[in-house]
Design a protein around this motif. Sequence first.
Motif, PDB file in Angstrom:
ATOM      1  N   LYS A   1       0.838  -1.198   0.000  1.00 48.84           N
ATOM      2  CA  LYS A   1       0.000   0.000   0.000  1.00 48.84           C
ATOM      3  C   LYS A   1       0.881   1.260   0.000  1.00 48.84           C
ATOM      4  CE  LYS A   1      -3.582   2.276   2.725  1.00 48.84           C
ATOM      5  NZ  LYS A   1      -4.377   2.216   3.971  1.00 48.84           N
ATOM      6  N   ILE A   2       0.500   2.290  -0.791  1.00 44.33           N
ATOM      7  CA  ILE A   2       1.221   3.565  -0.853  1.00 44.33           C
ATOM      8  C   ILE A   2       0.680   4.501   0.243  1.00 44.33           C
ATOM      9  CG2 ILE A   2       1.748   5.595  -2.237  1.00 44.33           C
ATOM     10  CD1 ILE A   2       1.551   3.880  -4.678  1.00 44.33           C
ATOM     11  N   ASN A   3       1.595   5.089   1.051  1.00 44.19           N
ATOM     12  CA  ASN A   3       1.232   6.063   2.090  1.00 44.19           C
ATOM     13  C   ASN A   3       1.867   7.411   1.774  1.00 44.19           C
ATOM     14  OD1 ASN A   3      -0.269   4.210   3.774  1.00 44.19           O
ATOM     15  ND2 ASN A   3       1.714   3.275   4.236  1.00 44.19           N
ATOM     16  N   PHE A   4       1.347   8.456   2.439  1.00 43.83           N
ATOM     17  CA  PHE A   4       1.809   9.832   2.155  1.00 43.83           C
ATOM     18  C   PHE A   4       2.165  10.545   3.470  1.00 43.83           C
ATOM     19  CE2 PHE A   4      -1.084   8.771  -1.289  1.00 43.83           C
ATOM     20  CZ  PHE A   4      -0.331   9.097  -2.408  1.00 43.83           C
ATOM     21  N   VAL A   5       3.215  11.373   3.380  1.00 40.81           N
ATOM     22  CA  VAL A   5       3.562  12.344   4.431  1.00 40.81           C
ATOM     23  C   VAL A   5       3.677  13.700   3.749  1.00 40.81           C
ATOM     24  CG1 VAL A   5       5.271  13.104   6.106  1.00 40.81           C
ATOM     25  CG2 VAL A   5       4.744  10.669   5.867  1.00 40.81           C
ATOM     26  N   ALA A   6       2.871  14.655   4.197  1.00 40.01           N
ATOM     27  CA  ALA A   6       2.834  15.984   3.564  1.00 40.01           C
ATOM     28  C   ALA A   6       3.026  17.046   4.640  1.00 40.01           C
ATOM     29  CB  ALA A   6       1.512  16.195   2.839  1.00 40.01           C
ATOM     30  N   GLY A   7       3.613  18.156   4.262  1.00 41.29           N
ATOM     31  CA  GLY A   7       3.822  19.261   5.197  1.00 41.29           C
ATOM     32  C   GLY A   7       4.585  20.403   4.551  1.00 41.29           C
ATOM     33  N   VAL A   8       5.092  21.311   5.396  1.00 40.47           N
ATOM     34  CA  VAL A   8       5.862  22.465   4.909  1.00 40.47           C
ATOM     35  C   VAL A   8       7.201  22.487   5.632  1.00 40.47           C
ATOM     36  CG1 VAL A   8       3.837  23.836   4.333  1.00 40.47           C
ATOM     37  CG2 VAL A   8       4.795  23.995   6.628  1.00 40.47           C
ATOM     38  N   ILE A   9       8.216  23.075   4.963  1.00 40.48           N
ATOM     39  CA  ILE A   9       9.569  23.153   5.499  1.00 40.48           C
ATOM     40  C   ILE A   9      10.166  24.498   5.115  1.00 40.48           C
ATOM     41  CG2 ILE A   9      10.571  22.057   3.445  1.00 40.48           C
ATOM     42  CD1 ILE A   9      12.657  20.786   5.251  1.00 40.48           C
ATOM     43  N   HIS A  10      11.088  24.948   5.959  1.00 44.31           N
ATOM     44  CA  HIS A  10      11.785  26.204   5.678  1.00 44.31           C
ATOM     45  C   HIS A  10      12.615  26.041   4.409  1.00 44.31           C
ATOM     46  CE1 HIS A  10      14.332  29.749   6.204  1.00 44.31           C
ATOM     47  NE2 HIS A  10      13.479  30.150   7.145  1.00 44.31           N
ATOM     48  N   PRO A  11      12.624  27.061   3.515  1.00 45.51           N
ATOM     49  CA  PRO A  11      13.343  26.892   2.228  1.00 45.51           C
ATOM     50  C   PRO A  11      14.839  26.639   2.404  1.00 45.51           C
ATOM     51  CG  PRO A  11      12.608  29.171   2.546  1.00 45.51           C
ATOM     52  CD  PRO A  11      11.929  28.365   3.587  1.00 45.51           C
TER      53      PRO A  11
ATOM     54  N   VAL B   1       7.510  21.928  -3.767  1.00 44.90           N
ATOM     55  CA  VAL B   1       7.004  23.063  -4.520  1.00 44.90           C
ATOM     56  C   VAL B   1       6.844  24.238  -3.551  1.00 44.90           C
ATOM     57  CG1 VAL B   1       4.564  22.456  -4.166  1.00 44.90           C
ATOM     58  CG2 VAL B   1       5.221  23.857  -6.133  1.00 44.90           C
ATOM     59  N   GLU B   2       7.120  25.448  -4.036  1.00 45.96           N
ATOM     60  CA  GLU B   2       6.991  26.634  -3.183  1.00 45.96           C
ATOM     61  C   GLU B   2       5.528  26.965  -2.946  1.00 45.96           C
ATOM     62  OE1 GLU B   2       9.097  29.896  -4.807  1.00 45.96           O
ATOM     63  OE2 GLU B   2      11.066  29.194  -4.118  1.00 45.96           O
ATOM     64  N   MET B   3       5.234  27.489  -1.781  1.00 44.90           N
ATOM     65  CA  MET B   3       3.877  27.893  -1.446  1.00 44.90           C
ATOM     66  C   MET B   3       3.510  29.126  -2.273  1.00 44.90           C
ATOM     67  SD  MET B   3       2.344  28.592   2.364  1.00 44.90           S
ATOM     68  CE  MET B   3       2.872  26.985   2.906  1.00 44.90           C
ATOM     69  N   PRO B   4       2.283  29.232  -2.726  1.00 46.38           N
ATOM     70  CA  PRO B   4       1.903  30.370  -3.585  1.00 46.38           C
ATOM     71  C   PRO B   4       2.029  31.732  -2.911  1.00 46.38           C
ATOM     72  CG  PRO B   4       0.295  28.587  -3.738  1.00 46.38           C
ATOM     73  CD  PRO B   4       1.206  28.230  -2.622  1.00 46.38           C
ATOM     74  N   GLU B   5       1.902  31.802  -1.594  1.00 46.01           N
ATOM     75  CA  GLU B   5       1.973  33.097  -0.913  1.00 46.01           C
ATOM     76  C   GLU B   5       2.916  32.981   0.287  1.00 46.01           C
ATOM     77  OE1 GLU B   5      -1.613  34.268   0.951  1.00 46.01           O
ATOM     78  OE2 GLU B   5      -2.219  32.228   1.481  1.00 46.01           O
ATOM     79  N   PRO B   6       3.643  34.076   0.602  1.00 47.80           N
ATOM     80  CA  PRO B   6       4.530  34.039   1.769  1.00 47.80           C
ATOM     81  C   PRO B   6       3.727  34.088   3.061  1.00 47.80           C
ATOM     82  CG  PRO B   6       4.561  36.209   0.768  1.00 47.80           C
ATOM     83  CD  PRO B   6       3.734  35.351  -0.137  1.00 47.80           C
ATOM     84  N   MET B   7       4.260  33.477   4.095  1.00 49.56           N
ATOM     85  CA  MET B   7       3.630  33.472   5.406  1.00 49.56           C
ATOM     86  C   MET B   7       4.673  33.745   6.474  1.00 49.56           C
ATOM     87  SD  MET B   7       0.762  30.477   5.395  1.00 49.56           S
ATOM     88  CE  MET B   7      -0.599  30.515   4.219  1.00 49.56           C
TER      89      MET B   7
ATOM     90  N   ILE C   1       8.263  34.666   5.007  1.00 51.37           N
ATOM     91  CA  ILE C   1       9.055  33.848   4.085  1.00 51.37           C
ATOM     92  C   ILE C   1       8.111  33.007   3.232  1.00 51.37           C
ATOM     93  CG2 ILE C   1      11.042  33.726   5.634  1.00 51.37           C
ATOM     94  CD1 ILE C   1      10.142  30.947   6.403  1.00 51.37           C
ATOM     95  N   THR C   2       8.643  32.518   2.131  1.00 55.96           N
ATOM     96  CA  THR C   2       7.893  31.628   1.244  1.00 55.96           C
ATOM     97  C   THR C   2       8.251  30.182   1.592  1.00 55.96           C
ATOM     98  OG1 THR C   2       7.927  33.280  -0.518  1.00 55.96           O
ATOM     99  CG2 THR C   2       7.407  31.007  -1.144  1.00 55.96           C
ATOM    100  N   TRP C   3       7.340  29.489   2.277  1.00 53.76           N
ATOM    101  CA  TRP C   3       7.590  28.120   2.698  1.00 53.76           C
ATOM    102  C   TRP C   3       7.586  27.164   1.492  1.00 53.76           C
ATOM    103  CZ3 TRP C   3       8.729  27.105   7.745  1.00 53.76           C
ATOM    104  CH2 TRP C   3       8.440  28.103   8.673  1.00 53.76           C
ATOM    105  N   VAL C   4       8.133  26.007   1.687  1.00 52.17           N
ATOM    106  CA  VAL C   4       8.186  24.972   0.648  1.00 52.17           C
ATOM    107  C   VAL C   4       7.306  23.805   1.093  1.00 52.17           C
ATOM    108  CG1 VAL C   4       9.631  23.328  -0.581  1.00 52.17           C
ATOM    109  CG2 VAL C   4      10.472  25.645  -0.131  1.00 52.17           C
TER     110      VAL C   4
END
Length: 783
Positions: A162-172, A195-201, A210-213
């Motif tokens: 089975k395929i599993n996923f881990v998703a989140g954001v990281i500092h560039p 992929v870069e986030m569309p808007e900085p936070m 900053i623009t998170w990844v």
Amino acid sequence: MGSLFRSEEVCLAQLFLQSASAYSCISELGERGLLEFRDLNPKVSPFQRRFVGEVRRCEEMEKTFTFLQQELRAAGRLPAPCPESPRAPAAREALRVQEQSEQLAQELREVSRSRSSLRDRLRDLRQHLHVLREGQRFTSLPVGPGREPILDPSLHHHLDRKINFVAGVIHPWRVTAFERLLWRACRGYLVASFVEMPEPMEDPATGESITWVIFLISYWGEQIGQKIRKISNCFHCQVYGYPESEASRTEAITRLHGQIQELSVTLEETEKYLAEVLDKVAQVLPTWRVQVQKMKAIYLVLNQCSFDVTKKCLIAEVWCPVRDLTQVQDALRQGSVSGSCFVQRVPTTESPPTLIRTNKFTAGFQSIVDAYGVASYQEVNPAPYAIITFPFIFAIMFGDVGHGLLMFLFALWMVLYEDSPRLRQGTNEIWLTFFEGRYLILLMGAFSIYTGFIYNECFSKATAIFPSAWSVATMANHSSWSSAYLATHPSLTLDPNVTGVFQGPYPFGIDPIWSLATNHLNFLNSFKMKMSVVLGIVHMGFGVMLGVFNHVHFQQRHRLVLEFLPEMIFLLALFGYLVFLIFYKWIKFSAADSRVAPSILIHFIDMFLFTSNAENLPLYPGQVPVQMVLVVLALASVPVLLLGTPLYQWCRQRGLTVGAHDFAEIFMHQAIHTIEYCLGCVSNTASYLRLWALSLAHAQLSEVLWSMVMRNGFVGLSYVGGVVLVPVFAAFAVLTVAILLVMEGLSAFLHALRLHWVEFQNKFYVGAGYKLCPFAFAPDTWE
């Protein structure tokens, strides 16, 4: 203004304050700023004094105010200074201020905490929403852009695992290291997409935007998933849930949209409420902090008072100007409930503090004197005389019409706009020094214009205000200036002995024709050197004369005979006589007999040797006996100055028990004063020659600057020369301001300061006092 010439009379007094009225009486006195309080409890620690609880309460309120101000600054607001100075609050009012300030601080803490929590939650939801949106780009397509193929979850049943996923954001900044470590630790059993986030936070750790990844990692196996989560925690990644099916992700996106809208509305209301609280804080905080500062200052003064045996009355000792005793009693009457508080003078043998009232004009000159030493109690104050002598001595060294005019206009601008907050509230220390001395600079510029006309110098150039008193035509018509003589002599000499060549003195200042003469510098050297000596001896003599007012005021009339008289005889018999010789030679000898005029310097040397020089003719008949008498008088005044005062003190106190040690101390003090005065008359007279040296240096620097810079712009008379004149004049202006105005001006100022401190003030000024520092509520100095 009477106190400017001598410090005011100050007395020691006691204040008797009822316990119930003490606070209000001290508050009234603090508003008027009349008294300097003395600590009657010097051996009691601050933590054991009577009003330590009240002081501690004020400090607690100040801590609360500091928190409120920090919140205002964090919101980009600055509390305005208090428009008017409120009076110190009463006890009930202080409790109300404390209660309201703590309530506002509590509200701010709660609202700020709620806003911070809402912002964090809203940022978290938005990041989760972006993760779901951007993740669909990879999980919905068979191939990731630039990555390995990613299988759609609908094909899971075709795979053994089975395929599993881990998703989140990281500092560039951490993406590269994060990706490398994932690949090495999981040995390729994953597919990672970034992929870069569309808007900085905002970064919650630093507050920066900053623009998170966004990252999406698909993996096989539970052990691989645990490694991925541990690595994500190590890199401080924010991990979010990522549903496996597309329908679940769509439902999650819809739910997040609704939560974001609700949180946005709640956050907006919270922001409005926070703004209302901050508005209220900004409105009341300036008044509160002034009130608490005054209240704390009052309790600190009350801690310096002592209680009588009945514990119903406070007693304070104060230094008070005698002329303000009526105002002090009036202040006590206004602050007292029953009118039973009063002030009473107390006799004392202590030397009272010095009080010299100044205004914005005299403050700068008084600061110059106080920098040397605060005047002893009621001795003559040099400041009113320095108002004239200081700018004049400065101008002797700085004499130039152009430079003086620039300095005068600069100071005039500061004087005209002295009420401008922009000028008063500057942060540059050098600028504030110039601004505080604006009236001093104004007079220095005005006097420099005057001496510039005397020297006939304007940016080193002479001006022909009046026609020259020298006639070249007369010299050509009545002399041996033939054509052959003119052809072989490039430099011509004007002989004043020829009738009509010299027609009398120039009406004002130095004749402009001297600027063309080859012996111009020799003439100015002689003129300025003699002028410096004359002015120096007059200045020192004036300082000795001012000592008379001290002797008379302090009822020490014996010093008029035993100190003032021998000092004047010594100064006038030697150096006063030198001034007489200078003026006598100027008057006695004309151009006709100038070649046989004797040398004053040789006569002055022979005067001390009790001889005469046959080659140096006497200035007047009987000159040698007169000089011998003057030297004998000067030498005879030295033992009188040395022994007069000690012997008088010994004879006066002979019947008292005066020890040998006391007499030796008096004698040593007088011996030091005698040696300092006698040697100082010689060295100080030579010190005034700096007027001659600095004046010539300023003139030569100005002339060099003109000849090496400005004159080059006038060489070319064509259109090109006119264009070149613009940068040349700019360079000339910059160098004039930087070198001649700033550097030379500062040099002349320091030399004038030294002549006043050492050569002038040491003739009569002790400067061993201390200032009266009255208790007054300082302006708002909140930091």
